[in-house]
Design a protein around this motif. Structure first.
Motif, PDB file in Angstrom:
ATOM      1  N   LEU A  98      -4.145  -6.984 -10.212  1.00 29.77           N
ATOM      2  CA  LEU A  98      -2.782  -7.383  -9.829  1.00 29.77           C
ATOM      3  C   LEU A  98      -2.815  -8.571  -8.871  1.00 29.77           C
ATOM      4  O   LEU A  98      -2.014  -9.507  -9.013  1.00 29.77           O
ATOM      5  N   LEU A  99      -3.744  -8.567  -7.931  1.00 33.63           N
ATOM      6  CA  LEU A  99      -3.871  -9.684  -6.991  1.00 33.63           C
ATOM      7  C   LEU A  99      -4.309 -10.960  -7.713  1.00 33.63           C
ATOM      8  O   LEU A  99      -3.868 -12.060  -7.363  1.00 33.63           O
ATOM      9  N   ASP A 100      -5.144 -10.818  -8.744  1.00 27.55           N
ATOM     10  CA  ASP A 100      -5.599 -11.971  -9.524  1.00 27.55           C
ATOM     11  C   ASP A 100      -4.444 -12.665 -10.251  1.00 27.55           C
ATOM     12  O   ASP A 100      -4.562 -13.828 -10.638  1.00 27.55           O
ATOM     13  N   LEU A 101      -3.349 -11.962 -10.436  1.00 30.42           N
ATOM     14  CA  LEU A 101      -2.161 -12.549 -11.060  1.00 30.42           C
ATOM     15  C   LEU A 101      -1.344 -13.376 -10.066  1.00 30.42           C
ATOM     16  O   LEU A 101      -0.319 -13.952 -10.436  1.00 30.42           O
ATOM     17  N   GLY A 102      -1.792 -13.418  -8.818  1.00 30.88           N
ATOM     18  CA  GLY A 102      -1.072 -14.169  -7.795  1.00 30.88           C
ATOM     19  C   GLY A 102       0.001 -13.365  -7.092  1.00 30.88           C
ATOM     20  O   GLY A 102       0.817 -13.915  -6.353  1.00 30.88           O
ATOM     21  N   ILE A 103      -0.004 -12.064  -7.302  1.00 28.84           N
ATOM     22  CA  ILE A 103       0.968 -11.194  -6.638  1.00 28.84           C
ATOM     23  C   ILE A 103       0.498 -10.986  -5.199  1.00 28.84           C
ATOM     24  O   ILE A 103      -0.681 -10.743  -4.952  1.00 28.84           O
ATOM     25  N   ARG A 104       1.427 -11.100  -4.268  1.00 30.09           N
ATOM     26  CA  ARG A 104       1.087 -10.949  -2.840  1.00 30.09           C
ATOM     27  C   ARG A 104       0.574  -9.537  -2.559  1.00 30.09           C
ATOM     28  O   ARG A 104       1.090  -8.553  -3.096  1.00 30.09           O
ATOM     29  N   ALA A 105      -0.423  -9.463  -1.690  1.00 33.08           N
ATOM     30  CA  ALA A 105      -1.053  -8.177  -1.351  1.00 33.08           C
ATOM     31  C   ALA A 105      -0.054  -7.179  -0.776  1.00 33.08           C
ATOM     32  O   ALA A 105      -0.158  -5.976  -1.054  1.00 33.08           O
ATOM     33  N   ASP A 106       0.918  -7.653   0.002  1.00 36.44           N
ATOM     34  CA  ASP A 106       1.881  -6.715   0.595  1.00 36.44           C
ATOM     35  C   ASP A 106       2.920  -6.229  -0.411  1.00 36.44           C
ATOM     36  O   ASP A 106       3.740  -5.375  -0.099  1.00 36.44           O
ATOM     37  N   SER A 107       2.887  -6.748  -1.632  1.00 35.47           N
ATOM     38  CA  SER A 107       3.791  -6.284  -2.689  1.00 35.47           C
ATOM     39  C   SER A 107       3.110  -5.304  -3.646  1.00 35.47           C
ATOM     40  O   SER A 107       3.733  -4.823  -4.584  1.00 35.47           O
ATOM     41  N   VAL A 108       1.828  -5.036  -3.416  1.00 34.34           N
ATOM     42  CA  VAL A 108       1.035  -4.194  -4.326  1.00 34.34           C
ATOM     43  C   VAL A 108       0.641  -2.899  -3.621  1.00 34.34           C
ATOM     44  O   VAL A 108       0.193  -2.910  -2.477  1.00 34.34           O
ATOM     45  N   GLU A 109       0.804  -1.799  -4.343  1.00 31.52           N
ATOM     46  CA  GLU A 109       0.356  -0.488  -3.848  1.00 31.52           C
ATOM     47  C   GLU A 109      -0.373   0.205  -4.991  1.00 31.52           C
ATOM     48  O   GLU A 109       0.145   0.288  -6.106  1.00 31.52           O
ATOM     49  N   VAL A 110      -1.585   0.673  -4.732  1.00 35.04           N
ATOM     50  CA  VAL A 110      -2.381   1.349  -5.756  1.00 35.04           C
ATOM     51  C   VAL A 110      -2.996   2.603  -5.138  1.00 35.04           C
ATOM     52  O   VAL A 110      -3.503   2.560  -4.019  1.00 35.04           O
ATOM     53  N   THR A 111      -2.933   3.698  -5.875  1.00 37.25           N
ATOM     54  CA  THR A 111      -3.556   4.950  -5.436  1.00 37.25           C
ATOM     55  C   THR A 111      -4.320   5.560  -6.610  1.00 37.25           C
ATOM     56  O   THR A 111      -4.079   5.218  -7.766  1.00 37.25           O
ATOM     57  N   ALA A 112      -5.202   6.478  -6.295  1.00 34.88           N
ATOM     58  CA  ALA A 112      -5.927   7.219  -7.334  1.00 34.88           C
ATOM     59  C   ALA A 112      -5.001   8.267  -7.932  1.00 34.88           C
ATOM     60  O   ALA A 112      -4.014   8.673  -7.307  1.00 34.88           O
ATOM     61  N   MET A 113      -5.317   8.702  -9.106  1.00 33.33           N
ATOM     62  CA  MET A 113      -4.576   9.799  -9.731  1.00 33.33           C
ATOM     63  C   MET A 113      -4.773  11.045  -8.870  1.00 33.33           C
ATOM     64  O   MET A 113      -5.809  11.217  -8.245  1.00 33.33           O
ATOM     65  N   ARG A 114      -3.780  11.912  -8.869  1.00 37.54           N
ATOM     66  CA  ARG A 114      -3.894  13.184  -8.144  1.00 37.54           C
ATOM     67  C   ARG A 114      -4.378  14.265  -9.099  1.00 37.54           C
ATOM     68  O   ARG A 114      -4.086  14.218 -10.293  1.00 37.54           O
ATOM     69  N   PRO A 115      -5.058  15.250  -8.554  1.00 37.88           N
ATOM     70  CA  PRO A 115      -5.475  16.363  -9.429  1.00 37.88           C
ATOM     71  C   PRO A 115      -4.260  17.107  -9.969  1.00 37.88           C
ATOM     72  O   PRO A 115      -3.253  17.236  -9.279  1.00 37.88           O
ATOM     73  N   ALA A 116      -4.363  17.580 -11.179  1.00 40.47           N
ATOM     74  CA  ALA A 116      -3.301  18.414 -11.747  1.00 40.47           C
ATOM     75  C   ALA A 116      -3.249  19.718 -10.963  1.00 40.47           C
ATOM     76  O   ALA A 116      -4.241  20.130 -10.340  1.00 40.47           O
ATOM     77  N   ILE A 117      -2.126  20.386 -11.001  1.00 42.74           N
ATOM     78  CA  ILE A 117      -1.978  21.662 -10.288  1.00 42.74           C
ATOM     79  C   ILE A 117      -3.050  22.627 -10.777  1.00 42.74           C
ATOM     80  O   ILE A 117      -3.244  22.809 -11.968  1.00 42.74           O
ATOM     81  N   GLY A 118      -3.768  23.206  -9.851  1.00 38.95           N
ATOM     82  CA  GLY A 118      -4.828  24.146 -10.168  1.00 38.95           C
ATOM     83  C   GLY A 118      -6.180  23.485 -10.395  1.00 38.95           C
ATOM     84  O   GLY A 118      -7.177  24.162 -10.564  1.00 38.95           O
ATOM     85  N   GLU A 119      -6.207  22.173 -10.393  1.00 41.12           N
ATOM     86  CA  GLU A 119      -7.464  21.438 -10.575  1.00 41.12           C
ATOM     87  C   GLU A 119      -7.932  20.894  -9.228  1.00 41.12           C
ATOM     88  O   GLU A 119      -7.132  20.634  -8.349  1.00 41.12           O
ATOM     89  N   GLU A 120      -9.226  20.735  -9.084  1.00 41.38           N
ATOM     90  CA  GLU A 120      -9.768  20.158  -7.857  1.00 41.38           C
ATOM     91  C   GLU A 120     -10.075  18.673  -8.011  1.00 41.38           C
ATOM     92  O   GLU A 120     -10.009  17.919  -7.056  1.00 41.38           O
ATOM     93  N   THR A 121     -10.411  18.265  -9.216  1.00 41.15           N
ATOM     94  CA  THR A 121     -10.813  16.890  -9.463  1.00 41.15           C
ATOM     95  C   THR A 121      -9.725  16.171 -10.249  1.00 41.15           C
ATOM     96  O   THR A 121      -9.264  16.668 -11.284  1.00 41.15           O
ATOM     97  N   PRO A 122      -9.304  14.998  -9.776  1.00 41.72           N
ATOM     98  CA  PRO A 122      -8.291  14.252 -10.528  1.00 41.72           C
ATOM     99  C   PRO A 122      -8.892  13.648 -11.797  1.00 41.72           C
ATOM    100  O   PRO A 122     -10.094  13.409 -11.880  1.00 41.72           O
ATOM    101  N   SER A 123      -8.034  13.398 -12.762  1.00 38.37           N
ATOM    102  CA  SER A 123      -8.490  12.701 -13.962  1.00 38.37           C
ATOM    103  C   SER A 123      -8.678  11.230 -13.596  1.00 38.37           C
ATOM    104  O   SER A 123      -8.100  10.744 -12.634  1.00 38.37           O
TER     105      SER A 123
END
Length: 166
Positions: A98-123
């Motif tokens: 996303l940053l390589d597209l010239g989008i400002r860093a303060d306009s970008v938010e990225v997080t990891a996937m969350r584990p499904a309910i009952g799972e310990e490891t996210p996909s």
């Protein structure tokens, strides 16, 4: 025998020997038709569900904002599709794309996937949001089974990515 039961069940004032007359049953006709509207039930939601979730309401995009978002989404989709094709689902890679597209860093938010309910490891995958002026967002995710790129309005309470809650 039936006659005795019938007399014993009669209303007061209808049997011989009752001293009090029956109350008057005169009913005045209503002057206006009264309509009683029953409130719609909440279905499966609690009665205050809408109020409790009002903070999630997003800005409705104008036609110009929608076009701006669609153009930006058109630039984002191929970049993230290339990551997905390469099997790279790391949040850091998604952010960098996303940053390589010239989008400002303060306009970008990225997080990891969350584990499904009952799972310990996210996909594998990353959830992202890109804020664009004045009240728009491109939100979605990159994962093995799909690439989501959606243009939507920002929410006053949290911006683009809805906070995680149970």
């Amino acid at each position: 025998m039936l006659a005795l039961v019938a007399l014993g069940c009669a209303a007061p004032g209808t049997r011989d020997g009752d001293s009090a007359p029956l109350p008057s049953a005169s009913v005045s006709a209503p002057t206006e038709k009264q309509v009683v509207a029953e409130p719609a039930g909440p279905g499966d939601a609690p009665p205050n569900h809408a109020d409790n979730n009002g903070w999630k309401q997003r800005h409705e995009l104008t036609a110009d904002e929608q076009r701006t978002g669609d153009r930006l989404a058109g630039r984002i989709r191929p970049k993230l599709a290339a990551l997905r094709k390469a099997g790279d689902f790391a949040p850091a890679s998604t952010r960098q794309a996303l940053l390589d597209l010239g989008i400002r860093a303060d306009s970008v938010e990225v997080t990891a996937m969350r584990p499904a309910i009952g799972e310990e490891t996210p996909s594998p995958g990353a959830v992202y949001a890109v804020r664009f002026p004045d009240a728009g967002c491109i939100v979605g995710d990159v994962r093995p089974d799909r690439l989501l790129v959606e243009v939507t309005g920002a929410a006053a309470e949290f911006g683009c990515l809805e906070p995680f809650s149970h």
